[in-house]
Enzyme design. Structure first.
Site, PDB file in Angstrom:
ATOM      1  N   ASP A  94      46.272  45.990  37.231  1.00  0.00           N
ATOM      2  CA  ASP A  94      46.987  46.204  35.925  1.00  0.00           C
ATOM      3  C   ASP A  94      46.745  47.420  35.131  1.00  0.00           C
ATOM      4  OD1 ASP A  94      48.682  44.894  34.883  1.00  0.00           O
ATOM      5  OD2 ASP A  94      47.745  44.092  33.201  1.00  0.00           O
TER       6      ASP A  94
ATOM      7  N   ASP B  33      48.264  37.693  33.627  1.00  0.00           N
ATOM      8  CA  ASP B  33      48.650  38.290  35.619  1.00  0.00           C
ATOM      9  C   ASP B  33      47.851  36.803  35.837  1.00  0.00           C
ATOM     10  OD1 ASP B  33      48.946  40.928  34.754  1.00  0.00           O
ATOM     11  OD2 ASP B  33      47.215  41.266  34.382  1.00  0.00           O
TER      12      ASP B  33
ATOM     13  N   CYS C 136      19.471  18.639  57.910  1.00  0.00           N
ATOM     14  CA  CYS C 136      19.723  17.686  57.246  1.00  0.00           C
ATOM     15  C   CYS C 136      21.475  17.029  56.126  1.00  0.00           C
ATOM     16  CB  CYS C 136      19.026  17.560  55.834  1.00  0.00           C
ATOM     17  SG  CYS C 136      16.923  17.945  56.007  1.00  0.00           S
TER      18      CYS C 136
HETATM   19  P1  ADP Z   1      51.970  45.294  32.070  1.00  0.00           P
HETATM   20  O1  ADP Z   1      51.182  43.830  31.747  1.00  0.00           O
HETATM   21  O2  ADP Z   1      51.935  45.748  33.382  1.00  0.00           O
HETATM   22  O3  ADP Z   1      52.167  46.100  30.467  1.00  0.00           O
HETATM   23  P2  ADP Z   1      53.953  43.315  31.336  1.00  0.00           P
HETATM   24  O4  ADP Z   1      54.859  42.058  32.052  1.00  0.00           O
HETATM   25  O5  ADP Z   1      53.047  42.537  30.955  1.00  0.00           O
HETATM   26  O6  ADP Z   1      53.559  44.602  32.263  1.00  0.00           O
HETATM   27  O7  ADP Z   1      54.823  44.050  30.226  1.00  0.00           O
HETATM   28  C1  ADP Z   1      56.209  45.168  30.858  1.00  0.00           C
HETATM   29  C2  ADP Z   1      56.369  45.348  29.312  1.00  0.00           C
HETATM   30  O8  ADP Z   1      57.749  44.398  28.708  1.00  0.00           O
HETATM   31  C3  ADP Z   1      56.092  46.182  28.733  1.00  0.00           C
HETATM   32  O9  ADP Z   1      55.879  47.758  29.282  1.00  0.00           O
HETATM   33  C4  ADP Z   1      56.711  46.449  27.702  1.00  0.00           C
HETATM   34  O10 ADP Z   1      58.127  47.743  27.496  1.00  0.00           O
HETATM   35  C5  ADP Z   1      57.239  45.238  27.425  1.00  0.00           C
HETATM   36  N1  ADP Z   1      56.685  43.997  26.413  1.00  0.00           N
HETATM   37  C6  ADP Z   1      56.580  42.514  26.855  1.00  0.00           C
HETATM   38  N2  ADP Z   1      56.306  42.506  25.900  1.00  0.00           N
HETATM   39  C7  ADP Z   1      56.148  43.399  24.892  1.00  0.00           C
HETATM   40  C8  ADP Z   1      56.217  42.243  23.544  1.00  0.00           C
HETATM   41  N3  ADP Z   1      55.698  42.127  23.229  1.00  0.00           N
HETATM   42  N4  ADP Z   1      56.581  43.872  22.789  1.00  0.00           N
HETATM   43  C9  ADP Z   1      57.064  44.382  22.897  1.00  0.00           C
HETATM   44  N5  ADP Z   1      57.141  44.919  25.234  1.00  0.00           N
HETATM   45  C10 ADP Z   1      56.956  43.893  25.543  1.00  0.00           C
HETATM   46 MG    MG Z   2      50.128  42.838  31.173  1.00  0.00          MG
END
Ligand code: ADP
Ligand code: MG
Length: 757
Positions: free
Chosen positions: A452, A649, A21
């Protein structure tokens, strides 16, 4: 069709009695005006149609199907009452099942009598029993004729209707096969009885097929009843969810308490929750405290303490306390409604593995009709010279009827959807929300799991563990600037800073020209001066000189710079989830290699990886690098699953063969994820893998049995082995076997419910 946006909608269909069906409905819609795509599912008895609302409408769609004997159920009411609709549909189905049961109950005793008579005949033919006296034979013959008339025209009316529809519209389904098979047996037998004297010299007039009509219809009906009942059970996860929905809510309006229908609750309403009551919508507690059983959301059985300011979720159950809360999400937007929607859509979706079964089902019915006619002519052409006309005709008719009856691809149509329904329901109960069957199928093939770090392997609740300041800035001043910047960020690190500021009573400074640099950190102007906070990569962008030394490898640094001057260094630490190490061992046992991806620095990444037992680590990645890393793994021939928080992510989750979002709250609408784990703990991740493997194994078993059954049954019923071995399956047994193949497949699917993940 390009002018308007296409709409995708799922409609329940009444009258879908068999797997073919689904193929008929799909083909009919494929030709219909305004329909882009249609996917019908026998397991859920529904069809998902993508159509152009400017050209066609649900009502038109219903009209297209009507002549073929299918009723498309069009919901007239707004989505807010989908729950009611689901309940009504279930009631409708329950009535259908009750009717099938009554029919089976009436026909089965007749089948037992027919089998006894058949058995006596058979035993007598091998001299195991004395032959029935001639008077009895006459009685039997008339009794069988009567019983066959009843079963064919009363119990089997639906099969005859399918034959009529075949003649009128040229569309044959499995009911048509049964109808032609049992109808032919009946007509042939009536002809023998009516023209007994004239035919006596040409055929064996004592060999009628009334018993075939009776037994086949009775058993097929019994099989359909068992099948329908079991199918309802495969979908009972939705029912369980719906029982969590309160029908009414106690609302405070104009100072008085009123009991209103759940659909009348609006955002901002104050709702009173009495002890033991179900929480009807999502909201925030304003007064009172209690313990709430949140097992639906978290999968955890222990009640959670709630006080003013805490969120409460629809579908959870209040304990002994009482409280007032403000509704923040109502109707379709509530957590419970989204879970129900998601589970329903997933259960109705098709697994890629089903495509083969569908293609076969679609060509099966016409192919079987042709085969049956070929077998009939084959027996006449080759049988007459060898066996003489009367015996050859007997075999020809037996082959024709037997093939029609046994070839029904019912079991084939049930193999995949029933297992998918059970699995997705089972997942929902364990806090694993599957977006669709395809995701589950892809997960079972995954050999690599990309994780992650933050929030997936670690708790995602980092804490501030140390501060160093430079250039004469005080700790509180540095913290208040950083808190100002981080108050605009969604990053887990931001929460650590905001929490620390709150506990120390430090007020966040005002920030202008804020910007969030993913993978680096944040920038903005505080009191007229440019500030940047983030990792060493960000500092390099601004040519900020950094002190030497790595600090504790397990800690993540946040540098705070004013212009090109470093003013403070904050150390933040996140804890590894307690279940992580054990979960990763279990994953390896499933044959899955874990790989950690993180934007964090190498030292921290390695420290965390060591604690959880991961050997493959990629650190210092930008979001785009994560995507690239997954692509590279895929290019190497790996099937990659990715587990992440679903917020930042999302691109990587979408790139992976299957994305698994580790939800932290009640936000489950993560579009890029194939699976969402409620309160993502890693033990649940392992369960998701096991669920996918268990399901696919179940489906493969089902498909094997369904195929094997049809492949073996057809030549056996056609009498292909007769010239060599003297075997030809009696059509009556073919009917019994056919009914049980479906029941067996469904039982195997239901068995999945019992298995612990
Ligand atoms: P993950 O989720 O793997 O930690 P991200 O891309 O979210 O990777 O972040 C990578 C890095 O960038 C963090 O480990 C930090 O060192 C820096 N970072 C990102 N966003 C911030 C924030 N809002 N304040 C301080 N550090 C930040
Ligand atoms: Mg992250």
């Amino acid at each position: 069709m390009a002018s308007t946006a296409l709409v995708e909608q799922t409609f329940p269909v009444q009258g879908m009695h068999c797997g073919s069906c689904a193929a008929i409905i799909e083909r009919t819609f494929a030709k219909a005006k305004g329909v882009a795509r249609a996917s019908a599912n026998y397991g859920t008895e529904s069809v998902r149609v993508t159509f152009d609302p400017g050209t066609t409408s649900p009502e038109d769609l219903a009209k297209t199907l009507k002549p073929l004997g299918y009723a498309l159920v069009v919901p007239h009411i707004a989505a807010a009452v989908t729950n009611d609709l689901a309940t009504r549909l279930r009631t409708g189905r329950a009535e259908e099942i009750a009717a099938l049961k009554r029919r089976a109950q009436a026909a089965m005793p007749l089948a037992v009598v027919a089998i006894l008579i058949m058995g006596w005949d058979m035993l007598a033919s091998v001299q195991a029993l004395p032959a029935p006296p001639p008077v009895w034979r006459d009685v039997f013959r008339h009794l069988l004729a009567l019983m066959a008339t009843y079963t064919l025209f009363v119990t089997g009316a639906a099969y005859l209707a399918a034959v009529v529809s075949f003649v009128r519209h040229g569309k044959a389904n499995m009911d048509t096969l049964i109808g032609i098979g049992t109808g032919a047996a009946f007509v042939y037998s009536v002809a023998l009885t009516a023209f007994e004297d004239a035919l006596r010299s040409y055929v064996d007039v004592s060999h009628t097929y009334y018993d075939v009509t009776i037994v086949v219809i009775a058993f097929v009906t019994l099989g359909k009843f068992l099948e329908a009942r079991a199918k309802l059970k495969t979908g009972d996860a939705i029912e369980t969810l719906l029982t969590l929905q309160a029908k009414t809510a106690l609302v405070v309006r104009e100072g008085a308490e009123r009991d209103v229908a759940i659909s009348d609750v609006v955002e901002g309403d104050r709702l009173i929750i009495k002890p033991g009551a179900k929480i009807p919508v999502d909201g925030v507690i304003r007064e009172g405290r209690s313990f709430v059983d949140e097992s639906l959301v978290t999968g955890e059985a222990a009640p959670v303490a709630k006080q003013p300011g805490d969120a409460v979720t629809s579908g959870t159950l209040n304990g002994a306390g009482s409280f007032t809360f403000e509704a923040t999400r109502v109707g379709e937007r509530t957590f419970l409604a989204s879970v129900v929607r998601m589970v329903e859509a997933a259960q109705a979706s098709k697994a890629p593995i089903q495509a083969l079964a569908d293609r076969i089902s679609a060509v099966f019915v016409p192919a079987v009709l042709i085969l049956a006619v070929l077998a009939l002519s084959g027996w006449l052409v080759f049988g007459i010279p060898a066996l003489g006309f009367p015996r050859a005709l007997g075999h020809a008719v037996t082959a024709f009827i037997g093939i029609l009856v046994i070839a029904c691809p019912c079991a084939l149509g049930l193999a995949t959807p029933t297992a998918i329904m059970v699995a997705i329901g089972k997942g929902a109960r364990a806090g694993i929300l599957v977006r669709n069957a395809a995701a589950l199928e892809r997960l079972h093939r995954a050999d690599t799991l990309v994780l992650d770090k933050t929030g997936t392997l670690t708790r995602g609740k980092p804490e501030l563990v140390g501060v160093a300041t430079f250039a004469g800035v005080s700790e509180d001043e540095a913290l208040s600037i950083l808190a100002g910047l981080e108050s605009r960020s969604e990053h887990p690190l931001a929460y650590a800073i905001l929490n620390a500021a709150a506990t120390r009573g430090v007020v966040a400074r005002e920030v202008r020209a804020f910007s969030n640099l993913e993978g680096f950190g944040v920038t903005g102007t505080v009191e007229g001066r440019d500030h940047a906070a983030g990792n060493s990569r960000l500092m390099a962008e601004f040519a900020v000189q950094l002190p030497v030394g790595e600090g504790d490898p397990g800690h993540t640094p946040i540098f705070l710079a004013r212009g090109d001057q470093l003013v403070a260094l904050f150390w933040v630490a996140d804890q590894v989830k307690p279940e992580a190490a054990a979960a990763l061992i279990a994953l390896r046992a499933e044959g899955v290699t874990p790989i950690m991806l993180t934007g964090d620095r190498r030292a921290t990444a390695d420290a965390i990886a060591r604690q959880v037992g991961i050997t493959e680590v990629r650190a210092d990645l930008l979001p785009a690098d994560k995507l690239e890393a997954i692509r590279a793994l895929q290019a190497d021939g790996h099937a990659v699953a990715m587990a992440g928080d679903g917020v930042n992510d999302a691109p990587a989750l979408a790139q992976a063969d299957v994305g698994i979002a580790m939800a932290t709250g009640t936000d489950i609408a993560i579009e890029t994820a194939g699976l969402t784990l409620l309160r993502g703990d890693l033990a649940r991740l392992v369960k998701a893998f096991r669920l996918s493997r268990l399901t696919m194994r179940g489906i493969k078993q089902n498909l094997f049995w369904a195929f094997a059954f049809n492949l073996a049954g057809i030549p056996l019923a056609g009498g292909l082995f007769y010239p060599l071995l003297g075997w030809q399956l009696s059509p009556a047994f073919a009917g019994v076997a056919m009914a049980f193949s479906s029941v067996m497949v469904i039982s195997n699917s239901l068995r999945l419910r019992m298995v612990t993940l």
